[in-house]
Enzyme design. Structure first.
Site, mmCIF file in Angstrom:
data_model
loop_
_atom_site.group_PDB
_atom_site.id
_atom_site.type_symbol
_atom_site.label_atom_id
_atom_site.label_comp_id
_atom_site.label_asym_id
_atom_site.label_seq_id
_atom_site.Cartn_x
_atom_site.Cartn_y
_atom_site.Cartn_z
ATOM 1 C CB SER A 93 -0.992 -0.004 1.168
ATOM 2 O OG SER A 93 -0.333 0.012 2.391
ATOM 3 C CB ILE A 149 19.606 -4.430 2.216
ATOM 4 C CG1 ILE A 149 18.131 -4.037 2.283
ATOM 5 C CG2 ILE A 149 20.259 -3.872 0.968
ATOM 6 C CD1 ILE A 149 17.331 -4.390 1.070
ATOM 7 C CG HIS A 200 11.130 0.813 11.843
ATOM 8 N ND1 HIS A 200 11.422 -0.504 11.606
ATOM 9 C CD2 HIS A 200 10.801 0.894 13.154
ATOM 10 C CE1 HIS A 200 11.285 -1.194 12.730
ATOM 11 N NE2 HIS A 200 10.908 -0.359 13.688
#
Ligand code: GRF
Length: 190
Positions: free
Chosen positions: A13, A89, A105
């Site tokens: 979203s 990552i 976050h």
């Protein structure tokens, strides 16, 4: 024109919101969506907006990090946005995108960051600990993951009747309101 890749593992979203925000923008383009989950909602969003998307699983990245670096190169990606991306990552990518990788976050870092603190886990922990406020942190990503420079934070109250699901909704509202603008300002500033 600055080209952006959005990485996400879930519903997407925030990706949808970013795509809408930058749709008419002539200097920023959402050029690529990357996910580690083959049926993630974020991939349907990419398809709907005709944005190229790629699935790279945890295993694929672990076996061949160069494939990920090459992907960024081929699509000429200038900035990476992490929006609900649940894999760590690779350091090689972080180094390559120093100051050019932004994460959102769903809490007020440095609180409720680090190992295990992602998605609904964060909201459950906040409710269980009876915190009276939470919020969002938009930050650069460095090798210490949740400890990169914080670009922006916004706070929301946690009322006694909140459960984790309601808190997640409130946090999403803050994300939709601020994330695109913070990204735009940061890209414009460097
Ligand atoms: C967001 O709350 C984000 O902060 C967190 O995961 C959620 C992703 O939601 N890291 P969506 O996939 O953007 O709907």
């Amino acid at each position: 024109m600055k080209k952006i890749a959005i990485f996400g593992s879930g519903k997407g979203s925030n990706a949808e919101n970013l795509i809408q925000y930058f749709k008419e923008n002539t200097s920023v383009k959402i050029s690529l969506i990357v996910s580690n989950i083959s049926n993630a909602g974020i991939l349907s969003i990419a398809k709907h907006h005709q944005i190229p998307s790629v699935v790279l699983t945890r295993k694929q990245i672990a076996n061949d990090v160069n494939a990920l670096l090459e992907l960024m190169k081929v699509h000429e990606i200038d900035f990476i946005i992490l929006a609900g991306y649940l894999l760590l990552i690779p350091a090689e990518l972080i180094d390559q995108y120093e100051n050019k990788m932004i994460n959102i976050h769903p809490a007020l870092l440095p609180n409720y960051g680090g190992k295990g603190m992602y998605g609904m886990n964060v909201h459950h922990a906040i409710i269980n600990n009876k915190e009276t406020q939470s919020g969002i942190s938009i930050h650069l990503v460095n090798r210490e993951y949740d400890k990169g420079k914080i670009l922006f934070q916004a706070v929301c109250p946690v009322l006694p009747n909140y459960d984790a699901a309601l808190l997640a909704n409130k946090i999403h509202d803050l994300e939709y309101k601020y994330f695109p603008k913070v990204v735009e300002d940061w890209i414009g500033s460097i």
